[in-house]
Write an enzyme that holds these catalytic residues in place. Structure first.
Site, PDB file in Angstrom:
ATOM      1  CE1 TYR A  45      -3.264  -2.580  -0.123  1.00  0.00           C
ATOM      2  CE2 TYR A  45      -3.759  -2.488   2.235  1.00  0.00           C
ATOM      3  CZ  TYR A  45      -3.842  -3.005   1.128  1.00  0.00           C
ATOM      4  OH  TYR A  45      -4.826  -3.949   1.202  1.00  0.00           O
ATOM      5  CB  THR A  46       0.713   4.491  -0.209  1.00  0.00           C
ATOM      6  OG1 THR A  46       0.783   3.934   0.902  1.00  0.00           O
ATOM      7  CG2 THR A  46      -0.762   4.859  -0.816  1.00  0.00           C
TER       8      THR A  46
END
Length: 372
Positions: free
Chosen positions: A60-61
């Site tokens: 994630y990110t």
């Protein structure tokens, strides 16, 4: 229900909230998401509401989600309170095949990297993120067991794997007295109900509580999107990615579901998002529902999903409009079982909390056999 009502996850003693805070939106490294100050505000709001179950992943990110969470948990002094789940599988080192996938080498690399970013010495729930179509289930299970014995993780689970693979993994763990799997993370919403045929019975019989991701179908069920000549329009990332393979949400079936959901929500006096989330949270087999947001007002709207009970007549309308055709062999069973197999004698379901060969206390059964 309320957010501070905790249920045990799968066949375990780990208590989690019925709504889990999803943090795929924490950080702006993907060109969208919540800045650090907004993410911190949402983190605090979720904990203040009584929530304790937080989901992230090393993907994630680009790791920013884990790093921000690590800061927030450390600064707030809430490590013992939160149940922290993260995931591995995806490759962050192009050209290095062993920096991704589900083999032991990558799992060991990934867990150490996540521990550093999360600023902790243990992970409460560690999940295989996606089936890599290569690694044997036995290798994954033995590695999970080693990590539990080393104190680096407390519990283990699977996300986005075939049902046969999950069954193989859990059965292997049981047969060899290894750390059992307590969780499956799967997509589930009014727009995506295919897990009901295989995964829900699997989870109920093998003790793996389901956490549902994308319960709003990537925002499709939130009311922010409307049909148009090009398929659909609205402010949100779905409008930008819906043409990509696997992300097609602007379909005739889904618009029909959205229209009925809008009517039901109006009659219930609730937002469309709250009704859609409430429906998922109270379906059989669902232990927790992952909610995500980029704005505080979105999170607040989602947190209201447990504050009401959806009337049976309204639930029935949602069930009907979102129903899927039964695939083989399930379409065969309903009529044949009673007439041709059971001799025309009605055979009822087992009592709540009953599982073949084991005694499951009623309070624990709620975690993985939740029914309406």
């Amino acid at each position: 229900m309320s957010l501070d009502q905790y249920f045990t996850l799968g066949r375990s003693g780990l208590r989690v909230s019925r709504l889990s805070l999803g943090t795929m939106t924490f950080g702006e490294n993907w060109g969208w998401g919540a800045a650090a100050d907004t993410a911190r505000t949402m983190f605090d709001r979720y904990l203040d509401a009584g929530g304790n179950f937080i989901d992230t992943a090393d993907l994630y990110t680009e790791g920013s989600s884990e790093s921000l969470l690590g800061q927030f948990i450390e600064q707030s002094g809430t490590r013992d309170r939160v149940v922290l789940a993260t995931k591995f599988t995806y490759n962050g080192q192009p050209g290095n095949p062993n920096a991704g996938g589900n083999g032991r080498k990558n799992i060991m690399r990934a867990v150490e990297a996540s521990l550093r970013r999360l600023r902790t010495d243990y992970i409460d729930l560690y999940l295989l993120h996606t089936w890599d179509r290569v690694t044997p289930a036995e290798e994954v299970v033995r590695t999970f067991d080693d990590l539990v014995r080393a104190g680096k993780i407390r519990y283990a689970g699977l996300s986005d794997v075939p049902a046969w693979y999950a069954a193989r993994a859990q059965t292997f763990a049981e047969a060899h007295a290894l750390t059992p799997l307590i969780n499956m993370q799967l997509e589930y919403s009014l727009a995506e109900r295919h897990i009901e045929h295989e995964y829900v019975p699997l989870s109920q019989n093998l003790g793996m509580g389901i956490t549902a991701w994308s319960p709003l179908a990537m925002g499709m069920l939130s009311g922010k999107y409307k049909p148009s000549q090009t398929g659909g329009e609205g402010e949100g990332r779905l409008a930008k990615v819906t043409s990509a393979p696997g992300f097609e949400r602007f379909t005739e079936r889904n618009w029909t579901i959205v229209a009925e959901l809008e009517k039901v929500a109006k009659e219930a006096g609730q937002s469309m998002a709250a009704v859609a989330l409430n429906w998922v949270a109270t379906q059989p087999g669902i232990a927790s529902v992952i909610i995500g947001a980029t704005k505080l007002e979105q999170l607040d709207a989602n947190l209201a999903a447990l504050s009401f009970q959806l009337p049976a007549v309204l639930r029935a309308r949602l069930d009907a409009v979102s129903a899927t055709d039964k695939p083989f062999p399930y379409y065969m069973f309903a009529d044949i079982q009673q007439t041709r197999i059971h001799g025309g004698v009605a055979v009822g379901d087992k009592p709540a909390g009953y599982a073949p060969g084991v005694f499951v206390p009623a309070v624990q059964a709620q975690s993985f056999t939740t029914s309406r």
